[in-house]
Design an enzyme around this catalytic site. Sequence first.
Site, PDB file in Angstrom:
ATOM      1  N   ASP B 388       0.871  -1.156   0.000  1.00  0.00           N
ATOM      2  CA  ASP B 388       0.000   0.000   0.000  1.00  0.00           C
ATOM      3  C   ASP B 388       0.913   1.212   0.000  1.00  0.00           C
ATOM      4  O   ASP B 388       2.102   1.114   0.265  1.00  0.00           O
ATOM      5  CB  ASP B 388      -0.843  -0.075   1.277  1.00  0.00           C
ATOM      6  CG  ASP B 388      -1.686   1.141   1.451  1.00  0.00           C
ATOM      7  OD1 ASP B 388      -2.250   1.588   0.444  1.00  0.00           O
ATOM      8  OD2 ASP B 388      -1.779   1.643   2.574  1.00  0.00           O
ATOM      9  N   THR B 390      -0.133   4.932   1.051  1.00  0.00           N
ATOM     10  CA  THR B 390      -0.330   5.886   2.135  1.00  0.00           C
ATOM     11  C   THR B 390      -0.194   5.197   3.483  1.00  0.00           C
ATOM     12  O   THR B 390      -0.855   4.210   3.744  1.00  0.00           O
ATOM     13  CB  THR B 390      -1.726   6.506   2.024  1.00  0.00           C
ATOM     14  OG1 THR B 390      -1.972   6.777   0.660  1.00  0.00           O
ATOM     15  CG2 THR B 390      -1.825   7.739   2.847  1.00  0.00           C
ATOM     16  N   THR B 645      -2.453   1.202  -4.647  1.00  0.00           N
ATOM     17  CA  THR B 645      -2.925   2.295  -3.819  1.00  0.00           C
ATOM     18  C   THR B 645      -4.288   2.773  -4.267  1.00  0.00           C
ATOM     19  O   THR B 645      -4.668   2.611  -5.422  1.00  0.00           O
ATOM     20  CB  THR B 645      -1.920   3.474  -3.839  1.00  0.00           C
ATOM     21  OG1 THR B 645      -2.457   4.523  -3.067  1.00  0.00           O
ATOM     22  CG2 THR B 645      -1.643   3.950  -5.238  1.00  0.00           C
ATOM     23  N   ASN B 764      -8.554  -0.597   4.132  1.00  0.00           N
ATOM     24  CA  ASN B 764      -8.696  -0.914   2.719  1.00  0.00           C
ATOM     25  C   ASN B 764      -7.662  -1.929   2.254  1.00  0.00           C
ATOM     26  O   ASN B 764      -7.728  -2.420   1.149  1.00  0.00           O
ATOM     27  CB  ASN B 764      -8.601   0.363   1.884  1.00  0.00           C
ATOM     28  CG  ASN B 764      -7.315   1.111   2.146  1.00  0.00           C
ATOM     29  OD1 ASN B 764      -6.664   0.868   3.163  1.00  0.00           O
ATOM     30  ND2 ASN B 764      -6.926   1.971   1.249  1.00  0.00           N
ATOM     31  N   ASP B 765      -6.717  -2.219   3.087  1.00  0.00           N
ATOM     32  CA  ASP B 765      -5.699  -3.206   2.718  1.00  0.00           C
ATOM     33  C   ASP B 765      -6.014  -4.585   3.272  1.00  0.00           C
ATOM     34  O   ASP B 765      -5.309  -5.549   2.989  1.00  0.00           O
ATOM     35  CB  ASP B 765      -4.328  -2.777   3.240  1.00  0.00           C
ATOM     36  CG  ASP B 765      -3.978  -1.385   2.769  1.00  0.00           C
ATOM     37  OD1 ASP B 765      -4.192  -1.108   1.582  1.00  0.00           O
ATOM     38  OD2 ASP B 765      -3.510  -0.579   3.589  1.00  0.00           O
TER      39      ASP B 765
END
Lengths: 372, 1126
Positions: B388, B390, B645, B764-765
């Site tokens: 990822d 961020t 990302t 989100n990962d």
Amino acid sequence: MATNYDVKADVYSKPLCAPKGTANTRRPNNTAFKQQRLPAWKPILTASTMMPSFFIVGLIFIPIGIGILVTSNNIQETEIDYTGTEASSPCNKCLSPVVTPCICTINFTLKEAFKGNVYMYYGLSNFYQNHRHYVKSRDDSQLSGNTKALLNPSRECEPYRRNEDKPIAPCGAIANSVFNDTLELFWIANESDPTPIPIPLKKKGIVWWTDKNVKFRNPPGKGSLEERFNGTTKPPSWHKPVYMLDSEDDNNGFINEDFIVWMRTAALPTFRKLYRRIDRKNDSQPTLPAGQYYLNITYNYPVHSFHGRKRMVLSTISWMGGKNSFLGIAYITVGSISFLLGVAISSLYCLRALLSYISFSTWRPRMPLKRS
Amino acid sequence: MDWQRYWQGLEVPTPRTIYINDPLRNSFCPNWISTAKYSKWSFLPRYLYLQFSKAANAFFLFISILQQVPDMSPTGKYTTLLPLMVILIISGIKEILEDYKRHMADRLVNTKTTLVLRQSSWDRIMWQEVNVGDIIKALNGEFLPADMVLISSSEPQSMCYIATSNLDGETNLKIRQALPETAGMQTEQQLLNISGKIECEGPNRHFSCFTGTLHITDRSPVPIGPDQVLLRGTQLRNTQWIIGIVVYTGFESKLMQNAVKSLLKRSKVEKVTNVQILALLLLLLAMSLVSFVGSLFWDRANRAGMWYLSKEGGKSSSFGFDILVFIILYHNLIPISLLVTLEIVKFIQAQFINWDEDMHDEKSGLHAMARTSNLNEELGQVKYLFSDKTGTLTCNVMTFKKCTIAGIPYGQSSSCELDDPALLANIKNGHPTEEYIKEFFFLLCMCHTVFPERDGNNMIYHASSPDEAALVKGAKNLGFVFTMRTPHAVTIEALGEEYTFEVLNILEFSSDRKRMSVIVRTPAGQLRLYCKGADTVIYERLSKDSLFMAETLTHLEHFAMEGLRTLCVAYTDLAEEEYQHWLMDYKSASTVIQGRIQRLEACYDAIEKEFLLLGATAIEDLLQAHVPETISALLKASIKIWILTGDKQETAIHIAYSCKLISGHMPRILLNANSVQETHHMIHQNCQDLGDMLDKENDVALIIDGETLKYAMSFGVKTKFLNLALSCRAVLCCRLSPLQKAEIVEMVKKNVRAITLAIGDGANDVGMIQTAHVGVGISGNEGMQATNNSDYAIAQFSYLEKLLLVHGAWNYFRVTKCILYCFYKNVVLYIIGLWFTFVNGFSGQALFERWCFSLYNMFFTSLPPFTLGIFEQCCSQKNLLKHPQLYTISQKGKIFNTRVFWVECMNALGHSFILFWFPTKMLMHDMVLQHGFTTNYLFLGNFIYTYAVVTVCLKAGLEMMSWTKFSHLAIWGSIIIWLVFFTVYSYLWPTIPVAPEMSGQANMILTCPYFWLGFIIVPTTCLINDILWKVMRNTYKRSPLENVRQLESSKVKGFEFSSVLEKRMTATNLQMSLAAPQPHEFILRNNSVDLSAPHGYAFSQTESAVITQEELVHYYNTLVSERKGS
């Protein structure tokens, strides 16, 4: 190319917009163990480091092997097969089950005198004492003198557990098939006087100390042995009950040494068992002088049904036991192989060094390796 | 816990009705969550079920049951049951310890507190006590305990800001707004008086969906949408308080619904091991069958004459019975202790990871955490790394680092923030460009949507875009302080003087426009438009009179090369009537119903022209510490790194540059398409351009966005896309949804036979973390979602280097050696049974005493596998980090595969042959004792057993690359333990009724010279072959590892060998690079390839939110909020 990058140095030393860590403040519980920094020996087995080991192994093993081989060859041993399957054999007559008891005599010559203590063995071949059904067919509790087990032997003894509603003592197939030939040895001192001189055979002192004193015990009790075995019956193949194996009390019942020897089941189908001891008389006279001997056999034990063979063995004993050249040869062989490997490795090593030297001096400058 | 989830999965979510202020009518699941595996009561049945569903354990249970059949077992009744129980107890204790940790973590979450309206006052209660229908008050900075509907908030328009990074990983703040109907309900009394209900859909896992209706008695129902919903796991920001009604709790909250049950991950090594166990099982069956057939023939040929054997043969000749005897006899071929040994070993390996001080983040105080120990060795085999961006590569902290004003660049690369003495000097000393500089900073203070907050003497800026905050903060540091925002004005304090600008309009940012502007009236009364945006869009709109264009462009390129995110700033003065004219136009555009956005943008465009360039800013998206070094080390370890990302393409490319994943000259393939056909065409074109170089690693970067990826993942295109992606050195996927991230990982995992690792920090990962073979979570920054679903949690990306290169490589060596060794030692001892069978009439007699037989694995040879598994080090950590190339050894899985396994088994077979036949020949005549005593089968057995223990222990020593004190303890200790046990055991009978056949063995054997002669020669003979093999390998077929080890060991006191090492490694690498195909020059012709130097552009802001930025700015009044605050 390999960087000189070290995580540890990095994390603690460069405060690039990052919190300034207090350098290397390890808490007291951070032991070398936890940080996996235990001191360690990191051996690498390479030709150069291992070459000496190969030579050393070779140089140590070969003399040991020779020593063992010499010792083994110095042991005197003679083996007399008295199975009697050959028609010429004096014991041939005993193969028929009709002749009971059958006594046969075999004469043989000792070319050399046997010095020191001589041991008399009987040997059997093709006898599977190591068969699973055979090995387990005993009750060690009963043999150790446990009264309960005496009257109620283990199930493992089946089908030699009970006979006519009486517990068998000693129970099991091993005890039932105990070796029951009797061997006697006579020396003919000189040709002119045919009267054979019986060789004194000691029947005690042929078993492990623990067997006689720990593992095999007669049932406890104050009465006679017969009383103590009261309520039991003999194994089906036996001619006499267990308490009548010997006249001497310390060699009777379960602690009869012939019986104990038999109960130690052999590892291989061809085996020897200690039968009698012939102690040396004194230093000046050999225990068994060279000459003519008679072996008197009371032939009871049937082996021809399973193509077995019976032998009588006379042997002296050295520090390493009886005659067996295997270990000596093994030591010499392994030692030689190791030595040869050492030679091979070192010559390969030298050859390689030589080759690389040659290739270095001739090839290296022309290789276009510079462009890195 | 997963059965609970299972139930929920089956449940069709039915709509629910929540009665407000009527707790008795709301009965839903509690807010209590559990991520633990067992509860107190479910432990035993569940644990046993889990254990016996492992094939090996089930097999041993089966054997244990078989042994209970009378007359069946050649090795006693309990000899398998006991070790099995010991093993189950040990791994049970381990399970309890691990589950206890989970319980503690859950308790921590469940006992967090929140304010709830109970009995007319705000009570502080624990999260687990929150129920559906409760009215909750959350304060600034708090995490929300459950999903709730927003009722009211402290802010104007009853807005609130939330950070949803925990859920979706997006770091900008989101705005939620309460319904006007409820906005006024703020006091306890008002809230208590609400009567009514909320009807809404059942619990589901969609973050951005919510449909409900609020029925308040005596009022008309109002719809509730996602804009009114605050989810569990989000954090309240910039808002003093909010009040909400809980709608979903605990497992029914969207956060928990998304936490799909993580499947048990099995490592590749474990899978191979299972296959080998199966193979051994087949071997075992084959051996049993051979022995059984042998026994049939032997019995037929010999049994009849063997009067001495008991005649019970009739009973036991049934096929099933006899073959089972052999299965029991040989069953130990399958190492019973392997699984538990591995479990313990891996547990300790995981502890080593947890203890590692090099992976301890001083700032957050977090250690690395191995949340599972199954995958320790998988860490050593990673080939693809999905990261990822961020929060993983970056800190998500922006710093205004450099700028160029009027053609003069400012800012040094070394400093952390823009702080150039030259700049300050230029302002103070009346440099010719002074006016430009002032204007530049006025612009930065004006043209944004940041809200200031005064905190004593310090200003705190709240921004939905971290870039803007960075610029404003940067300006502040240079003396241009943005101090106050009122609905129509902005006040700044520039170099001690205060200026107030009237803000007339804000021309909004959108990713199409790539710029934002403000129209202000300067204190002097001049109308002025300030604009900042991407260089491309600004340059298009520059007036002919604009100066410094060429210089600025050069500087922009320089900034971009350094990986900074750049923005161009420009202004234009507007004439009064022109503005009034435009304003009319604008007003009409903003009331249009259809196509309002397009109309507005056209309108904006009309006035954004004739710009005068001021300069450009350069922002550093601060990378986490040592990211470039880590990435370069990982690349050297031939790990391929993909960045996945959710962020914008430009940002992603920039980060890839600044972390040195992409270098400046590297061609970039950009895939941005709108249809399947176009995507297919582009991919096809690029594949053709690559030509022969397809399927090889090329120095090319592939960049694809989420939209295109959707097409690229469609059937028919996927394979080509994958081929293309695998041929590129770096792959960047931008604008991905969490699901797409997982999809990509899944695609690589399925189609490439390589180990994948996903690392991320946000919710989100989670998908990709769970999908990848190994999931790593970055802990500390964005909540616990990623961490809680990961297999390993670390505090910083750079720790990945140590985790993979050191722990991974070590663990791989350790685990594989441990496994191989366990197999080896079992094969060695238990194949001997087969050899013995050949001489005992195929009867199934065991050669060893029954307990020795079964305790072999438990005691006498249990320590060496542990030392191999725990203390083995292929080489020092320093060298592993120094030479990342060494990682490829474990990566390629050379130490453990089917071939290696069978070679080891053949070796073991050879050893067992020697171990059986040497002693057998030695004891051929049973006459090796003093006094002429003869021996028995167990005498031979004990010879062999002792030699086997010695051989096996020494073999462990031979395999060991690093001997610690524990290794010595294990190797010599094991031999001594056996000898001591043997001695003691021989004296037990008949005092303790066990092992009568062992009685007297020890004092006969240990005093027998023959035994000691064999003690030397038999292990030597066995191992001489192994030693020879090793010597040849280490001398003539050396791998880089051996080179490094050699140099390590040749380290004499103070001798600096690094230069030698460098030289050697250079040579090795040269050989490597010579062997590898040289990167060919190839031409990428098509238009999707970008060969230009990267352009910096970065701007992230909320788009199409509930409230437009203009409205937002106009609502805000510093004075009001300060009053409220005080």
